[in-house]
Enzyme design. Structure first.
Site, PDB file in Angstrom:
ATOM      1  CG  ASP A  13      -1.975   1.167   1.642  1.00  0.00           C
ATOM      2  OD1 ASP A  13      -1.435   2.212   0.665  1.00  0.00           O
ATOM      3  OD2 ASP A  13      -2.564   1.252   2.347  1.00  0.00           O
ATOM      4  CG  ASP A  53      -5.304   0.686   0.988  1.00  0.00           C
ATOM      5  OD1 ASP A  53      -5.268  -0.502   1.057  1.00  0.00           O
ATOM      6  OD2 ASP A  53      -5.490   1.365   1.937  1.00  0.00           O
ATOM      7  CG  ASP A  54      -3.143  -3.510   0.070  1.00  0.00           C
ATOM      8  OD1 ASP A  54      -2.011  -3.337   0.763  1.00  0.00           O
ATOM      9  OD2 ASP A  54      -4.209  -3.449   0.649  1.00  0.00           O
ATOM     10  CG  ASN A 105      15.019 -10.903   1.084  1.00  0.00           C
ATOM     11  OD1 ASN A 105      13.842 -10.660   1.340  1.00  0.00           O
ATOM     12  ND2 ASN A 105      15.502 -12.025   0.982  1.00  0.00           N
ATOM     13  CG  ASP A 132      -7.368  -3.476   1.322  1.00  0.00           C
ATOM     14  OD1 ASP A 132      -6.353  -3.248   2.108  1.00  0.00           O
ATOM     15  OD2 ASP A 132      -8.174  -2.651   0.996  1.00  0.00           O
ATOM     16  CE  LYS A 133      -9.293  -0.487   4.078  1.00  0.00           C
ATOM     17  NZ  LYS A 133      -8.165  -0.387   2.957  1.00  0.00           N
ATOM     18  CE1 TYR A 228      -2.838   0.166  11.595  1.00  0.00           C
ATOM     19  CE2 TYR A 228      -2.716   2.442  10.713  1.00  0.00           C
ATOM     20  CZ  TYR A 228      -3.361   1.236  10.875  1.00  0.00           C
ATOM     21  OH  TYR A 228      -3.957   1.014   9.679  1.00  0.00           O
ATOM     22  CE  LYS A 231      -5.158  -5.834  12.012  1.00  0.00           C
ATOM     23  NZ  LYS A 231      -4.587  -6.662  12.880  1.00  0.00           N
ATOM     24  CG  ASP A 232      -0.136  -7.524   8.335  1.00  0.00           C
ATOM     25  OD1 ASP A 232      -0.723  -6.916   8.982  1.00  0.00           O
ATOM     26  OD2 ASP A 232       0.582  -8.616   8.905  1.00  0.00           O
ATOM     27  CG  ASP A 233      -4.412  -4.873   3.875  1.00  0.00           C
ATOM     28  OD1 ASP A 233      -5.030  -5.218   4.616  1.00  0.00           O
ATOM     29  OD2 ASP A 233      -4.184  -3.592   3.535  1.00  0.00           O
ATOM     30  CD  GLN A 241      -8.337 -28.607 -11.690  1.00  0.00           C
ATOM     31  OE1 GLN A 241      -9.343 -27.844 -11.351  1.00  0.00           O
ATOM     32  NE2 GLN A 241      -8.837 -29.773 -12.038  1.00  0.00           N
TER      33      GLN A 241
HETATM   34  P1  13P Z   1      -8.487 -32.947 -12.257  1.00  0.00           P
HETATM   35  O1  13P Z   1      -8.658 -32.921 -13.889  1.00  0.00           O
HETATM   36  O2  13P Z   1      -7.330 -32.145 -11.761  1.00  0.00           O
HETATM   37  O3  13P Z   1      -8.283 -34.244 -11.797  1.00  0.00           O
HETATM   38  O4  13P Z   1      -9.880 -32.397 -11.625  1.00  0.00           O
HETATM   39  C1  13P Z   1     -11.010 -33.080 -12.081  1.00  0.00           C
HETATM   40  C2  13P Z   1     -12.349 -32.358 -11.495  1.00  0.00           C
HETATM   41  O5  13P Z   1     -13.373 -33.056 -12.120  1.00  0.00           O
HETATM   42  C3  13P Z   1     -12.306 -31.236 -10.952  1.00  0.00           C
HETATM   43  O6  13P Z   1     -13.351 -30.876 -10.407  1.00  0.00           O
HETATM   44  P1  13P Z   2      -4.979  -0.128   5.040  1.00  0.00           P
HETATM   45  O1  13P Z   2      -4.398  -1.336   5.979  1.00  0.00           O
HETATM   46  O2  13P Z   2      -5.649  -0.934   4.052  1.00  0.00           O
HETATM   47  O3  13P Z   2      -4.238   0.885   4.547  1.00  0.00           O
HETATM   48  O4  13P Z   2      -6.085   0.234   5.897  1.00  0.00           O
HETATM   49  C1  13P Z   2      -5.950   1.080   7.035  1.00  0.00           C
HETATM   50  C2  13P Z   2      -7.147   1.615   7.777  1.00  0.00           C
HETATM   51  O5  13P Z   2      -6.779   2.196   8.833  1.00  0.00           O
HETATM   52  C3  13P Z   2      -8.488   1.202   7.313  1.00  0.00           C
HETATM   53  O6  13P Z   2      -9.323   2.176   8.081  1.00  0.00           O
HETATM   54 MG    MG Z   3      -4.168   2.175   3.195  1.00  0.00          MG
HETATM   55 MG    MG Z   4      -4.814  -1.959   2.433  1.00  0.00          MG
END
Ligand code: 13P
Ligand code: 13P
Ligand code: MG
Ligand code: MG
Length: 362
Positions: A13, A53-54, A105, A132-133, A228, A231-233, A241
């Site tokens: 976000d 908002d993400d 990272n 989200d949320k 704060y 939230k990590d959404d 299959q």
């Molecule tokens: P697969 O083709 O992955 O075996 O799935 C079978 C199926 O009928 C899914 O609803």
């Molecule tokens: P977000 O974590 O999606 O930004 O929402 C924060 C928030 O306070 C919503 O009311």
């Molecule tokens: Mg936000």
């Molecule tokens: Mg969000």
């Protein structure tokens, strides 16, 4: 470089339009431009969308998980989107970017991340869930149903390739430790932890032969920042299959909306509403929490799709149920259990109010 495919989903976000409701189209466009230009040598394909908002970046490449190249590309993309957000004075511009400098990272730097590397099968259907949320624990109940509950997933009973069950890797967000459970054998042990979804979250799921089946984002952002920051959404990738749950089995838990933590100010329980991407604009009391499901067929790493899977009218009743639950929960206003317990709220005035009144407690 690997012959295997890596699917990386990164989200952040970096500014809401309006408030915390959505993402401005110019920001999404900036993300696409950046990935197109800067990712031309590393990415096989990419897809950009938003839930609330993400901003969500779905990337395919051959660099493996935790690749510095891929993470720095995503970081740069979010930075460029932040610049756009600042220009437009979007709400909370740069909210999820916790550092000014990229350190190799993206983990722990704010954005959410789910990645998996695998050999693409003859046909490779995947679903990317984005919410989200709410927080990563929101995936616990559906993942349990998809990979361990025969009342949800008939394949566990009648598909010889699934009958041995799955292995759940669970993360303790407080101790920062991982543990694995082999199901169905350790199902009841697993549930002791998964039921406490604010602390223990499913990080990944494997088949008994060690093939990756699901991966979620498990960052607990508010704790990382020590303050704060939203939230990590979370996001979640599920392969489907042919020895893994069918697409319909993977979507089925969302037909019964469960309660998740998040919603207004990250401090309330509410139902998670499965919606099409165009309906992923949480406005009522900044919610209720939303989840979208983007389905792709991979073809040599190309993202063929998406199919907007919750656009199906068969989820209309789930949406209506969720809205009824939302009305009911809202009726409780500032009272638990609509409002989260004290130690889980992302906003609180308790220390100030307590400080002010402490002499009056006799
Ligand atoms: P697969 O083709 O992955 O075996 O799935 C079978 C199926 O009928 C899914 O609803
Ligand atoms: P977000 O974590 O999606 O930004 O929402 C924060 C928030 O306070 C919503 O009311
Ligand atoms: Mg936000
Ligand atoms: Mg969000």
């Amino acid at each position: 470089m690997s012959s295997r495919i890596t699917l990386s989903v990164l989200k952040a976000d970096v500014g809401g339009f309006v408030g915390h409701g959505s993402v401005h189209p110019d920001m999404l466009e900036k993300a696409r431009q950046t990935l197109k230009q800067e990712g031309k040598d590393t990415l096989i394909d990419f897809f950009v969308t938003n839930v609330g908002d993400d901003i969500n970046l779905v990337l395919t490449h051959r660099e493996g998980i935790n690749s510095e190249k891929i993470h720095s590309l995503a970081w740069k993309t979010f930075l460029n989107c932040t610049e756009e957000a600042k220009r437009l004075k979007m709400y909370g511009a740069g909210q999820d970017l916790l550092s000014d400098a990229f350190s190799g990272n993206i983990k722990g730097m704010g954005p959410g991340l789910a990645e998996m590397e695998f050999t693409e099968r003859t046909s490779e259907p995947v679903i990317v869930f984005m919410a989200d949320k709410t927080e990563p624990g929101a995936w616990n109940l559906p993942l349990y149903k998809i990979f361990a509950d025969p009342f949800n997933t008939i394949g566990l009973v009648i598909d010889p390739k699934m009958h041995d069950g799955f292995i759940f890797e669970v993360m303790d967000l407080i101790e920062d430790k991982l543990i694995t459970f082999s199901c169905p054998r350790e199902l009841y042990d697993l549930l002791v932890f998964l039921g406490a979804s604010n602390r223990f979250v499913v990080k990944s799921i494997y088949t008994n032969s060690g093939e990756i089946a699901a991966a979620s984002s498990t960052q607990k952002l508010n704790r990382m920042a020590g303050r704060y920051v939203g939230k990590d959404d979370p996001v979640l990738i599920v392969r489907c299959q042919n020895g893994l749950p069918a697409v319909g089995e993977v979507l089925e838990p969302f037909a019964h909306p469960h309660l998740v933590a998040g919603w207004m100010r990250g401090s309330h329980y509410g139902p998670i509403v499965p919606v099409s991407q165009k309906d992923a604009v949480p406005t009522r009391f900044d919610g209720p929490p939303r989840v979208i499901a983007m389905g792709f067929q991979l073809a040599d790493g190309k993202l063929i799709g998406p199919q907007d899977l919750f656009a199906d009218v068969a989820f209309d009743r789930a949406r209506q149920t969720a809205l009824k639950i939302a009305d009911y929960m809202r009726g409780m206003g500032p009272f638990e259990p609509h409002r989260l317990p004290l130690d889980e709220m992302e906003y609180t005035t308790m220390p100030q109010v307590m400080g002010k009144l402490k002499e009056r407690f006799k």
